[in-house]
Design a protein around this motif. Structure first.
Motif, PDB file in Angstrom:
ATOM      1  N   LEU A 138     -54.955   2.265 -13.216  1.00 40.96           N
ATOM      2  CA  LEU A 138     -54.336   2.057 -11.918  1.00 40.96           C
ATOM      3  C   LEU A 138     -55.354   1.523 -10.912  1.00 40.96           C
ATOM      4  CD1 LEU A 138     -51.838   2.271 -10.125  1.00 40.96           C
ATOM      5  CD2 LEU A 138     -52.465   4.658  -9.680  1.00 40.96           C
ATOM      6  N   CYS A 139     -56.540   2.055 -10.948  1.00 41.09           N
ATOM      7  CA  CYS A 139     -57.621   1.568 -10.092  1.00 41.09           C
ATOM      8  C   CYS A 139     -57.899   0.089 -10.399  1.00 41.09           C
ATOM      9  CB  CYS A 139     -58.860   2.427 -10.334  1.00 41.09           C
ATOM     10  SG  CYS A 139     -60.125   2.290  -9.079  1.00 41.09           S
ATOM     11  N   SER A 156     -66.670   8.816 -12.957  1.00 44.04           N
ATOM     12  CA  SER A 156     -66.312  10.216 -13.215  1.00 44.04           C
ATOM     13  C   SER A 156     -67.362  10.892 -14.089  1.00 44.04           C
ATOM     14  CB  SER A 156     -64.930  10.318 -13.865  1.00 44.04           C
ATOM     15  OG  SER A 156     -64.956   9.816 -15.188  1.00 44.04           O
ATOM     16  N   GLY A 157     -68.115  10.087 -14.836  1.00 46.57           N
ATOM     17  CA  GLY A 157     -69.118  10.673 -15.715  1.00 46.57           C
ATOM     18  C   GLY A 157     -70.547  10.531 -15.240  1.00 46.57           C
ATOM     19  N   PHE A 158     -70.857   9.432 -14.537  1.00 46.59           N
ATOM     20  CA  PHE A 158     -72.255   9.150 -14.216  1.00 46.59           C
ATOM     21  C   PHE A 158     -72.607   9.229 -12.743  1.00 46.59           C
ATOM     22  CE2 PHE A 158     -71.455   6.636 -18.121  1.00 46.59           C
ATOM     23  CZ  PHE A 158     -72.249   7.387 -18.961  1.00 46.59           C
ATOM     24  N   GLY A 159     -71.636   9.149 -11.850  1.00 44.98           N
ATOM     25  CA  GLY A 159     -71.931   9.264 -10.436  1.00 44.98           C
ATOM     26  C   GLY A 159     -72.156   7.938  -9.740  1.00 44.98           C
ATOM     27  N   GLY A 196     -63.797  13.012 -10.287  1.00 48.03           N
ATOM     28  CA  GLY A 196     -64.476  13.902 -11.230  1.00 48.03           C
ATOM     29  C   GLY A 196     -63.732  14.057 -12.538  1.00 48.03           C
ATOM     30  N   GLU A 197     -63.666  15.273 -12.999  1.00 54.43           N
ATOM     31  CA  GLU A 197     -63.063  15.561 -14.301  1.00 54.43           C
ATOM     32  C   GLU A 197     -61.548  15.387 -14.305  1.00 54.43           C
ATOM     33  OE1 GLU A 197     -64.324  19.433 -15.512  1.00 54.43           O
ATOM     34  OE2 GLU A 197     -66.435  18.870 -15.511  1.00 54.43           O
ATOM     35  N   ARG A 198     -60.929  15.311 -13.124  1.00 51.48           N
ATOM     36  CA  ARG A 198     -59.474  15.148 -13.052  1.00 51.48           C
ATOM     37  C   ARG A 198     -59.039  13.731 -13.405  1.00 51.48           C
ATOM     38  NH1 ARG A 198     -60.126  17.460  -7.396  1.00 51.48           N
ATOM     39  NH2 ARG A 198     -60.459  15.258  -7.134  1.00 51.48           N
ATOM     40  N   LEU A 199     -59.977  12.807 -13.488  1.00 47.34           N
ATOM     41  CA  LEU A 199     -59.651  11.403 -13.740  1.00 47.34           C
ATOM     42  C   LEU A 199     -59.153  11.221 -15.170  1.00 47.34           C
ATOM     43  CD1 LEU A 199     -59.909   8.730 -12.076  1.00 47.34           C
ATOM     44  CD2 LEU A 199     -61.899   8.269 -13.480  1.00 47.34           C
ATOM     45  N   ARG A 200     -58.021  10.577 -15.317  1.00 46.59           N
ATOM     46  CA  ARG A 200     -57.407  10.287 -16.612  1.00 46.59           C
ATOM     47  C   ARG A 200     -57.456   8.794 -16.877  1.00 46.59           C
ATOM     48  NH1 ARG A 200     -58.342  14.820 -17.119  1.00 46.59           N
ATOM     49  NH2 ARG A 200     -56.971  16.566 -16.775  1.00 46.59           N
ATOM     50  N   PRO A 201     -57.282   8.361 -18.133  1.00 46.33           N
ATOM     51  CA  PRO A 201     -57.278   6.916 -18.420  1.00 46.33           C
ATOM     52  C   PRO A 201     -56.254   6.140 -17.595  1.00 46.33           C
ATOM     53  CG  PRO A 201     -57.498   8.146 -20.453  1.00 46.33           C
ATOM     54  CD  PRO A 201     -57.236   9.162 -19.367  1.00 46.33           C
ATOM     55  N   PHE A 253     -65.964  -2.994  -8.551  1.00 48.25           N
ATOM     56  CA  PHE A 253     -66.554  -2.117  -9.560  1.00 48.25           C
ATOM     57  C   PHE A 253     -67.307  -0.973  -8.886  1.00 48.25           C
ATOM     58  CE2 PHE A 253     -70.400  -1.223 -12.165  1.00 48.25           C
ATOM     59  CZ  PHE A 253     -69.795  -0.703 -13.295  1.00 48.25           C
ATOM     60  N   ALA A 254     -68.095  -1.305  -7.850  1.00 43.70           N
ATOM     61  CA  ALA A 254     -68.871  -0.279  -7.146  1.00 43.70           C
ATOM     62  C   ALA A 254     -67.961   0.736  -6.468  1.00 43.70           C
ATOM     63  CB  ALA A 254     -69.789  -0.948  -6.121  1.00 43.70           C
ATOM     64  N   VAL A 255     -66.884   0.268  -5.832  1.00 47.92           N
ATOM     65  CA  VAL A 255     -65.949   1.185  -5.190  1.00 47.92           C
ATOM     66  C   VAL A 255     -65.233   2.027  -6.247  1.00 47.92           C
ATOM     67  CG1 VAL A 255     -63.858   1.335  -3.780  1.00 47.92           C
ATOM     68  CG2 VAL A 255     -65.683  -0.242  -3.138  1.00 47.92           C
ATOM     69  N   SER A 256     -64.937   1.431  -7.389  1.00 49.86           N
ATOM     70  CA  SER A 256     -64.290   2.179  -8.476  1.00 49.86           C
ATOM     71  C   SER A 256     -65.186   3.285  -8.994  1.00 49.86           C
ATOM     72  CB  SER A 256     -63.920   1.233  -9.620  1.00 49.86           C
ATOM     73  OG  SER A 256     -62.959   0.305  -9.205  1.00 49.86           O
ATOM     74  N   ILE A 257     -66.482   3.025  -9.058  1.00 52.61           N
ATOM     75  CA  ILE A 257     -67.420   4.077  -9.455  1.00 52.61           C
ATOM     76  C   ILE A 257     -67.309   5.253  -8.486  1.00 52.61           C
ATOM     77  CG2 ILE A 257     -69.877   4.692  -9.576  1.00 52.61           C
ATOM     78  CD1 ILE A 257     -70.383   1.899 -10.736  1.00 52.61           C
ATOM     79  N   CYS A 258     -67.261   4.950  -7.187  1.00 55.45           N
ATOM     80  CA  CYS A 258     -67.135   6.015  -6.193  1.00 55.45           C
ATOM     81  C   CYS A 258     -65.798   6.742  -6.302  1.00 55.45           C
ATOM     82  CB  CYS A 258     -67.324   5.444  -4.790  1.00 55.45           C
ATOM     83  SG  CYS A 258     -69.005   4.891  -4.473  1.00 55.45           S
ATOM     84  N   LYS A 259     -64.730   5.988  -6.615  1.00 57.54           N
ATOM     85  CA  LYS A 259     -63.428   6.626  -6.821  1.00 57.54           C
ATOM     86  C   LYS A 259     -63.484   7.587  -8.006  1.00 57.54           C
ATOM     87  CE  LYS A 259     -59.907   5.502  -4.247  1.00 57.54           C
ATOM     88  NZ  LYS A 259     -59.275   6.538  -3.439  1.00 57.54           N
TER      89      LYS A 259
END
Length: 186
Positions: free
Chosen positions: A39-40, A153-156, A29-34, A18-24
């Motif tokens: 996939l992550c 992608s939204g909170f950092g 950023g804004e390019r991240l899609r559902p 989960f922590a690594v996914s937050i960093c991913k």
């Protein structure tokens, strides 16, 4: 091991992914899609399900030889994994490569699932039903990692350390619970 305990172990094991996914998510950023979030989740959830199965296969071979100390081994492994997660939470988060390619994701998926390999060994000693365990761990990690990428992608990255600390504490407490369950009231 009852379902509630197994769920807590699944959450504890999944929090590093989960922590690594937050960093991913942060790096994308804004390019991240559902679809990227899913996939992550599939990468991390798949490896979090595979590794305890491999650990269980290894542990099942040696279960009879160490049956008298299996609860101490479970306590030691879960405690060590939890302490390692607590120690890792102290480090500063680095932004990751935003790529979700196999070259970028495979090392991360393996690295975040090593603790699940050790948990699988513990499952063999405790004679936990491995198929429900790996399904629950994999699904929990898939969901939390997908949410983590979206949140990142939204909170950092400010929640990365908190997630790792929570996972570490959960695993340490589960180790104590297993030890106390086998030793009886002290």
């Amino acid at each position: 091991m009852n379902l509630w305990t197994l769920f807590l172990v699944a959450v504890g094991l999944s929090l590093d992914a989960f922590a690594v996914s937050i960093c991913k998510g942060l790096s994308a950023g804004e390019r991240l899609r559902p679809a990227h979030c899913l996939l992550c989740g599939v990468w991390f959830g798949g490896f979090q399900a595979l590794m305890p199965l491999l650990g269980w296969l290894l542990g099942a071979r040696f279960r009879d030889m160490i049956a008298t100390v299996d609860h101490w081994i479970a306590f030691g492994l879960l405690g060590a994994i939890g302490l390692n997660m607590l120690w890792g939470a102290r480090e500063e988060a680095e932004c990751l490569d935003p790529s979700l390619s196999p070259r970028a994701m495979l090392p991360l998926a393996v690295a975040t699932s090593i603790d699940a390999l050790a948990a699988g060994v513990t499952f063999a000693f405790l004679q936990v039903g491995i198929l429900p365990a790996v399904a629950l761990i994999g699904l929990t990690t898939l969901v939390l990692s997908s949410i983590g990428a979206w949140c990142g992608s939204g909170f950092g990255a400010r929640f990365r350390a908190r997630a790792e600390r929570a996972g570490g504490v959960i695993l340490i407490l589960m180790g104590f619970s297993i030890l106390l369950d086998h030793l009886g009231p002290l």
